[in-house]
Design a protein around this motif. Structure first.
Motif, PDB file in Angstrom:
ATOM      1  N   LEU A  74       0.839  -1.206   0.000  1.00 48.20           N
ATOM      2  CA  LEU A  74       0.000   0.000   0.000  1.00 48.20           C
ATOM      3  C   LEU A  74       0.875   1.256   0.000  1.00 48.20           C
ATOM      4  N   ARG A  75       1.973   1.223   0.729  1.00 54.09           N
ATOM      5  CA  ARG A  75       2.867   2.391   0.737  1.00 54.09           C
ATOM      6  C   ARG A  75       3.442   2.615  -0.665  1.00 54.09           C
ATOM      7  N   ARG A  92       4.190   5.908  -4.839  1.00 56.18           N
ATOM      8  CA  ARG A  92       4.832   5.901  -6.165  1.00 56.18           C
ATOM      9  C   ARG A  92       3.883   5.608  -7.320  1.00 56.18           C
ATOM     10  N   VAL A  93       2.631   5.255  -7.008  1.00 51.75           N
ATOM     11  CA  VAL A  93       1.686   5.028  -8.113  1.00 51.75           C
ATOM     12  C   VAL A  93       0.695   6.186  -8.184  1.00 51.75           C
ATOM     13  N   PHE A  94      -0.094   6.347  -7.119  1.00 52.06           N
ATOM     14  CA  PHE A  94      -1.123   7.384  -7.169  1.00 52.06           C
ATOM     15  C   PHE A  94      -0.504   8.775  -7.329  1.00 52.06           C
ATOM     16  N   LYS A  95       0.636   8.980  -6.709  1.00 46.23           N
ATOM     17  CA  LYS A  95       1.278  10.323  -6.783  1.00 46.23           C
ATOM     18  C   LYS A  95       1.729  10.648  -8.197  1.00 46.23           C
ATOM     19  N   SER A 104      -8.714   9.241  -7.216  1.00 49.01           N
ATOM     20  CA  SER A 104      -8.520   9.924  -5.929  1.00 49.01           C
ATOM     21  C   SER A 104      -9.283   9.198  -4.830  1.00 49.01           C
ATOM     22  N   ARG A 105     -10.499   8.777  -5.169  1.00 43.80           N
ATOM     23  CA  ARG A 105     -11.300   8.089  -4.138  1.00 43.80           C
ATOM     24  C   ARG A 105     -10.646   6.761  -3.772  1.00 43.80           C
ATOM     25  N   LEU A 106     -10.105   6.074  -4.789  1.00 44.46           N
ATOM     26  CA  LEU A 106      -9.418   4.801  -4.518  1.00 44.46           C
ATOM     27  C   LEU A 106      -8.214   5.038  -3.618  1.00 44.46           C
ATOM     28  N   VAL A 136       3.484   2.900 -13.613  1.00 42.82           N
ATOM     29  CA  VAL A 136       2.384   3.510 -12.846  1.00 42.82           C
ATOM     30  C   VAL A 136       1.041   3.041 -13.419  1.00 42.82           C
ATOM     31  N   VAL A 137       0.940   3.059 -14.745  1.00 47.79           N
ATOM     32  CA  VAL A 137      -0.293   2.619 -15.408  1.00 47.79           C
ATOM     33  C   VAL A 137      -0.524   1.129 -15.143  1.00 47.79           C
ATOM     34  N   LYS A 138       0.572   0.341 -15.239  1.00 40.22           N
ATOM     35  CA  LYS A 138       0.421  -1.104 -15.012  1.00 40.22           C
ATOM     36  C   LYS A 138      -0.002  -1.394 -13.583  1.00 40.22           C
TER      37      LYS A 138
END
Lengths: 213, 152
Positions: free
Chosen positions: B64-65, B70-73, B87-89, B135-137
């Motif tokens: 999750l970290r 490194r993904v959502f950001k 954003s909600r996810l 990030v997309v993957k």
């Protein structure tokens, strides 16, 4: 060098899945020449190799059963079709990433509705799928979906319905009027994956009450 | 409804169903952007449910970290609809991560060798790929992570 647009040869390549029967379907050109042939490949997401689906090479129909090839519930898959027409033109298109757990739709359950004098018993039969456990046993929907439950309704009249819900397979609507017709509907629900089957319906008449009063 | 996750001695409740529902709305369009289909970041050999219970909390906490830092950001959503859903996810996963940190604070989220080994394997798969592609993957593999949590 002008590359010819062949996208019209092939559209809507996708999996149609119900109760884990996974069929790849596609559309060709509306007036596609009868000599257009199609070849199917599939692969597991994360692996390099595309595998040819035996029995679906250079076929003319627009569907192919990939149930056995996509039967591992923990894997995700892709499939692709290559269309080739009589003039040698070809086009290849791929599906979205496919997960049978997420994408399969659920067919109505198989139910026996048994009328009695003042009640109706409903027995839901297990739904077997093509998926097999490691010991070779065929799995039922209940084996696969831990949160599966049945939702039953009995229409009493225009304004009143009885509801029952549960994971068991035997249900009974009680306190009914003898010699009266009722409409029962039974659905499979899988809350975690927002799946709900279309209903199984049975029209049943309770037995006449022959006890002396 | 809420699902209770038993991760060794760390027990948390989470709205897995709501997270899954949110992801299912953007899954196809996010996964369609992942063109490297020969590679998978979250592989079965590192699955949460295949990890011994005592190490599950630590492994999930690290995954999750990775997603949050490194993904959502770094994810660049193609439109506002996807931006809102993502954003909600992210907020939902942040809530889970906070709960896991509480377990950590209460000494019920130990990091054993198995968790460290599996997380380092996931990280190496992650770092093998170009930044924007990974990030997309990773975002497209959220359904795998949710299934792991479902089965944990």
């Amino acid at each position: 060098h002008i590359t010819e647009d062949t996208s019209d040869l092939l559209q809507h390549v996708k999996f149609q899945s119900s109760n884990f029967e996974n069929i790849l379907t596609w559309d060709g050109r509306p007036e596609s020449a009868p000599d257009t042939v199609y070849s199917v490949q599939y692969k597991t997401y994360g692996e390099e190799e595309w595998l040819e689906k035996e029995g679906c090479q250079r076929i003319t129909q627009k569907s192919c059963n990939l149930t056995m090839e996509t039967s591992n519930l923990t894997e995700l898959y892709y499939a692709r079709v290559t269309a080739t027409d009589g003039a040698g033109r070809s086009a290849t298109k791929m599906t979205n990433r496919f997960s049978s757990l997420q994408h399969t739709s659920i067919k109505p359950p198989d139910v026996t509705c048994i009328p009695k004098v003042r009640s109706i018993q409903m027995i839901v039969h297990p739904t077997y799928t093509p998926i097999r456990a490691q010991n070779g046993h065929q799995l039922t929907l209940e084996n696969i979906f831990q949160d599966l439950l049945y939702h039953l309704k009995l229409r009493i009249n225009h304004t009143y319905q009885m509801h029952l819900e549960g994971k068991q397979r035997e249900f009974e609507f009680v306190g009914l009027t003898p010699d009266t017709e009722f409409l029962g509907t039974i659905m499979i629900c899988i809350p975690n994956l927002f799946k709900e089957s279309t209903p199984y319906m049975c029209r049943v008449k309770t037995l006449p009450d022959r006890t002396w009063t | 409804g809420l699902k209770t996750l038993h991760l060794g001695s760390c027990v948390i409740t989470t709205n897995l169903q709501g997270i899954r529902s949110g992801f299912s709305e953007i899954r196809d369009s996010v996964q369609a952007k992942d063109e490297i289909i020969d590679v998978r970041i979250l592989r079965k050999t590192q699955s949460l449910q295949g990890t011994k219970p005592a190490d599950q909390c630590c492994l999930l906490h690290h995954i999750l970290r990775l997603y949050l830092d490194r993904v959502f950001k770094n994810y660049q959503p193609p439109d506002h609809h996807i931006f809102r859903k993502v954003s909600r996810l992210a907020n939902s996963l942040l809530t889970i991560k906070k709960d896991l940190r509480l377990c950590h604070a209460h000494m019920s989220c130990p990091c054993g060798e198995e968790a460290k080994e599996k997380y380092s394997q996931i990280l190496s798969h992650f770092e093998e790929l170009p930044p924007q592609a990974v990030v997309v993957k990773a975002l497209g593999e959220l359904d795998i992570l949710l299934q792991w949590m479902e089965e944990a």
